[in-house]
Design an enzyme around this catalytic site. Structure first.
Site, PDB file in Angstrom:
ATOM      1  N   ASP A   1       0.847  -0.659   2.579  1.00 21.84           N
ATOM      2  CA  ASP A   1      -0.614  -0.763   2.657  1.00 21.84           C
ATOM      3  C   ASP A   1      -1.219  -1.653   1.586  1.00 21.84           C
ATOM      4  O   ASP A   1      -0.701  -1.792   0.487  1.00 21.84           O
ATOM      5  CB  ASP A   1      -1.254   0.634   2.581  1.00 21.84           C
ATOM      6  CG  ASP A   1      -0.797   1.449   1.372  1.00 21.84           C
ATOM      7  OD1 ASP A   1       0.373   1.340   0.975  1.00 21.84           O
ATOM      8  OD2 ASP A   1      -1.631   2.187   0.809  1.00 21.84           O
TER       9      ASP A   1
ATOM     10  N   GLU B   1       0.302   4.419   1.052  1.00 15.46           N
ATOM     11  CA  GLU B   1       0.701   4.959  -0.261  1.00 15.46           C
ATOM     12  C   GLU B   1      -0.515   5.207  -1.138  1.00 15.46           C
ATOM     13  O   GLU B   1      -0.545   6.133  -1.934  1.00 15.46           O
ATOM     14  CB  GLU B   1       1.665   4.007  -0.975  1.00 15.46           C
ATOM     15  CG  GLU B   1       2.324   4.592  -2.222  1.00 15.46           C
ATOM     16  CD  GLU B   1       1.434   4.680  -3.450  1.00 15.46           C
ATOM     17  OE1 GLU B   1       1.573   5.650  -4.222  1.00 15.46           O
ATOM     18  OE2 GLU B   1       0.593   3.786  -3.642  1.00 15.46           O
TER      19      GLU B   1
HETATM   20 ZN   LIG Z   1       1.543   0.567  -5.494  1.00 14.13          ZN
HETATM   21 ZN   LIG Z   2      -1.470   0.765  -6.238  1.00 14.52          ZN
END
Ligand SMILES: [Zn+2]
Ligand SMILES: [Zn+2]
Length: 438
Positions: free
Chosen positions: A102, A168
């Site tokens: 991401d 994440e």
């Molecule tokens: Zn990261």
């Molecule tokens: Zn990060």
């Protein structure tokens, strides 16, 4: 440091699998051959960043690549995640290698031909989108690792799962996602993973270096929320009130004593931060309630539990002493565990890191109070999470752009080492489990 394959082959009488130097040279050559593709993938992904749980294009690129290599591919894992499975030609253990996919709601200000011009909507706001944490590099590196390892599938003793993980940095409001959801969806099972590896590029660490730490390497992270309720009154007649503002200020100060008086700091750092305080509407009204929000960070699970307990006790009892009440929510929302590098696994794999980067380039680093959701995988099986240098050595450390900033960038020349590190960890772990490497 790449070794000339020809030189090793000429001077080595042993079979590839029996000679570690020979095997390293074969791996180095494969990594060198794939490097231009890895750089091209990274630049392509950098130019087309996607926010958490929206990594549709990135996931399609990954899935197509893995399928082309002949891996079993599962898509739509934890929304947009991809899991590829490489079953080696020999029996052996099961490991996982992880990359997060991401990007962030940050508007890129780096002058690069492949800079992002993408815009999107994040929690209702129009935002620029940028790979401002380097997850583009992680995806490209792991795609390269999958290709290098699939080239030698027949001789691999075991199974390697490739986790391409969404979100994440946290899913959008109201959604689940990331490593926690991948674990819930069973990626660590069927077949069961016995060790998991991950890396993160770092914009301050010099290109060519690898940094690691056994034990707690990144902190747990969780928010807390405290609502202090008192009794509203005219500001001119405070004796008629139970003042939640005065109570809240004492709670804030009381919370500061948790780290300074309760945490055994020699075991690892801890942080209690109040980042938001809200109460009142007008100068001459003592309000009814005040809200506080903050974050807790710890480097081991005992401290993490202690922080939660002390936040509750301090807030409740200070509020009680003032005649007010405190409603405490901890954790409030997503909570990341400590990213814990299994000490035995770390010690066992250190020679592998040193062979990949050169012993002088592998550095022990202090723990950091930032967090990583790799921790969810490492709760299920012993894990090792290392940092990969991404700062052009010509750029002074003091001028390195920070992660999550519009100026963030990393040096492409560090990517091949990332491929070498992850492929080496996989081969050395599986080989070692079989007793075929030293
Ligand atoms: Zn990261
Ligand atoms: Zn990060």
């Amino acid at each position: 440091m790449p070794v000339s394959l020809d030189r090793v082959v000429l001077t080595c009488a042993l079979a590839v699998a029996a000679c570690p130097l020979h095997a390293d040279a074969v791996l180095d050559a494969a990594v060198a051959a794939i490097e231009p593709k890895v750089v091209a993938w990274r630049r392509d992904i950098h130019q087309h960043p996607e926010l958490g749980n929206r990594e549709v294009r990135t996931a399609a690129l990954v899935a197509e690549h893995l399928a082309g290599l002949g891996l079993e591919v599962r898509t739509g894992v934890a929304h947009t995640g991809v899991v590829g499975t490489l079953v080696g030609g020999q029996p052996g253990p099961v490991i996982a290698l992880r990359a997060d996919m991401d990007a962030l709601p940050v508007t890129e200000r780096v002058d690069l031909p492949y800079a992002s011009k993408v815009r999107s909507t994040y929690n209702g706001q129009d935002v620029g989108v940028m790979h401002a944490c380097g997850h583009d590099a992680h995806v490209a590196i792991l795609m390269g690792v999958a290709e290098v390892l699939s080239q030698r599938r027949a001789s691999i003793p075991g199974t390697i799962k490739f986790f391409f993980q969404p979100a994440e940095e946290g899913p959008p409001a109201g959604e689940q996602g990331g490593a926690e959801l991948m674990v819930k969806e069973g990626v660590m099972q069927g077949p069961k993973v016995e060790a998991v590896f991950g890396l993160h590029v770092n914009s301050v660490l010099q290109t060519g270096r690898v940094a690691y730490r056994p034990g707690g390497t990144m902190a747990s992270a969780e928010s807390f929320r405290i609502v202090i309720k008192g009794k509203q009154a005219h500001g001119a007649y405070p004796w008629g009130s139970v003042d939640p503002i005065v109570t809240a200020t004492q709670v804030v100060m009381g919370l500061q004593t948790i780290v300074s008086r309760n945490v055994e700091l020699t075991d690892g750092a801890a942080v209690v931060t109040v980042g938001r305080i809200h109460g009142g509407v007008r100068a001459n009204i003592i309000p009814e309630q005040v809200e506080l929000e903050g974050t807790l960070r710890a480097l081991n699970e005992e401290t993490r539990t202690l922080l939660r307990e002390r936040v509750r006790a301090v807030a409740t009892q200070i509020a009680g002493a003032m005649g007010a009440t405190a409603e405490i929510t901890v954790p409030d929302g997503v909570a990341y565990p400590v990213t814990f590098n299994d000490p035995e696994l770390t010690a066992r794999m250190l020679p592998s890191l040193q062979r990949a980067a050169g012993a002088e380039n592998v550095v022990l680093r202090p723990a950091v109070t930032g967090a990583e959701d790799f921790s969810f995988f490492a709760q299920e099986a012993p894990g090792l999470f290392v940092f990969l240098g991404g700062r052009d050595p010509a750029l002074p450390e003091s001028q390195a752009p920070g992660h999550h900033t519009p100026e963030f960038q990393i040096d492409d020349r560090g990517l091949d080492l990332g491929v070498r590190v992850m492929a080496g960890l996989a081969l050395d772990y599986l080989g070692e489990a079989q007793g075929t490497t030293p």
